[in-house]
Design an enzyme around this catalytic site. Structure first.
Site, short mmCIF file in Angstrom:
data_model
loop_
_atom_site.label_atom_id
_atom_site.label_comp_id
_atom_site.label_asym_id
_atom_site.label_seq_id
_atom_site.Cartn_x
_atom_site.Cartn_y
_atom_site.Cartn_z
N LYS A 43 0.86 -1.18 0.00
CA LYS A 43 0.00 0.00 0.00
C LYS A 43 0.89 1.23 0.00
CE LYS A 43 -3.45 2.47 2.71
NZ LYS A 43 -4.42 2.43 3.81
N LYS A 88 -2.29 -1.56 -3.79
CA LYS A 88 -3.14 -0.39 -3.70
C LYS A 88 -2.31 0.88 -3.80
CE LYS A 88 -5.93 1.96 -0.31
NZ LYS A 88 -6.36 2.02 1.05
C1 PBG Z 1 -7.29 3.30 5.81
C2 PBG Z 1 -7.56 3.25 4.35
C3 PBG Z 1 -7.40 4.25 3.37
C4 PBG Z 1 -7.93 3.72 2.20
C5 PBG Z 1 -8.35 2.43 2.48
N1 PBG Z 1 -8.08 2.15 3.81
C6 PBG Z 1 -6.94 5.64 3.48
C7 PBG Z 1 -5.57 5.96 3.75
O1 PBG Z 1 -4.70 5.11 3.88
O2 PBG Z 1 -5.33 7.15 3.88
C8 PBG Z 1 -8.03 4.44 0.88
C9 PBG Z 1 -9.08 3.93 -0.04
C10 PBG Z 1 -9.45 4.84 -1.14
O3 PBG Z 1 -8.85 5.89 -1.40
O4 PBG Z 1 -10.43 4.49 -1.82
N2 PBG Z 1 -5.97 3.32 6.20
#
Ligand code: PBG
Length: 323
Positions: free
Chosen positions: A195, A248
């Protein structure tokens, strides 16, 4: 010799011909729809930056899940937005927290729909970071206990899969151990293994009310230029017991999806994040691109890169187009 012998256009001449030789297919069951649970009843608040997506009270989430089920969508992933945030994310692991109640209600009403719960703290902390703040940074090891407790509380509520998205080191092992101790040996972990610290999460932070109040997430989420590091992150998560892995965002990281598919043999998900969705929606609303085609093309590209399933805010409209 007549020229040319090879004419690739022969196999593109008609839709039945193209369909016959198509290498990548999409089905509604490939899609997981992210949903945002809020307190209240009969509440549906549209998220300004994500047209067609809502913050939903539990009763409304159940309706949305019934619709997903009838469209043949693969499942949903739940995010919770509690009324009360504090510096120890206590609503993230409260037995009767918003996500825990939403899971129970969905599994009661639509038992066949797969429910995944996002395990993270940023929606629940007053400072908006994904873990416990010690000094100026998120403390890794102190955060693991919150994550483990959240995962167990989700499992108790009946979730089918837990999906940690916090990017703390060692969280998969901590969650696996806690689930097993609590008797949830059968609950799988879908790890957000690679991520990235991405600008494309912008609209989500409005949806989940989870923007960090100071600093950013670069001390825990991955640096966008790195690909080999993503492979190390994935390998570690698999070693720690992840059943499935995720990359992601999706479209800016198709190379990472392909590398992961070629190197690892566990199920692979990709998250087409909020910014990817909102960019397509905004361009379509301006008449600059065709929404249906851009939607299907983006999802096809993510599958072609190697993702087995896709978390996407297009799950419902795409499922309708494929019907
Ligand atoms: C929580 C999380 C996030 C997303 C999914 N889980 C936000 C982040 O890390 O700031 C983002 C999902 C999206 O942008 O659709 N940590």
């Amino acid at each position: 010799m007549p020229f040319p012998i090879h004419r690739p256009r022969r196999l593109r001449a008609s839709e039945p011909m193209r369909r016959l030789v198509r290498e990548t297919r999409l089905a509604p069951s490939d899609f997981i729809l992210p949903l945002f649970a809020v307190e209240g009843e009969g509440d549906r608040r549209e998220i300004g930056s994500m047209p067609g997506n809502y913050q939903l009270s539990v009763d409304e989430i159940v309706k949305e899940c019934e619709l997903c089920h009838s469209l043949g969508i693969g499942g949903v992933i739940l995010f919770g937005i509690p009324n009360e945030k504090d510096d120890c994310a206590s609503q993230a692991y409260a037995e009767a927290g918003i996500v825990q109640r939403a899971v129970a209600a969905i599994k009661r009403a639509v038992p066949d729909l797969l429910v995944i719960t996002d395990v993270c703290n940023c929606e629940y902390t007053s400072h908006g970071h994904c873990g416990k703040i010690v000094g100026e940074d998120v403390d890794n090891d102190a955060t693991l206990a919150w994550l483990a407790a959240s995962a167990v509380s989700h499992a108790r509520a009946g979730t089918d899969i837990v999906a940690p998205s916090d990017m703390m080191d060692g969280r998969v092992a901590a969650i696996r151990a806690a689930l097993d101790t609590a008797g949830f040996q059968k609950t799988p972990i879908l790890s957000y293994a690679a991520k990235y610290a991405s600008a494309f999460y912008g609209p989500f932070r409005e949806a989940a009310e989870s923007a960090p109040q100071f600093g950013d997430r670069r001390s825990y989420q991955m640096d966008p230029p790195n690909a080999l590091e993503a492979m190390r992150e994935i390998a570690l998560d698999i070693e720690e017991g992840a059943d499935m892995i995720m990359v992601k965002p999706a479209m800016p990281y198709l190379d990472i999806i392909r590398m992961a598919r070629d190197r690892f043999d566990v199920p692979l998900a990709a998250y087409q994040v909020s910014g990817e969705f909102s960019m397509i929606m905004a361009a379509a609303r301006n008449g600059w691109i065709d929404l249906d085609r851009a939607m299907i093309e983006s999802l096809t590209a993510i599958r072609r890169a190697g993702a087995g399933f896709i978390l996407t805010y297009f799950a419902q409209p795409a499922a309708r187009l494929l019907a």
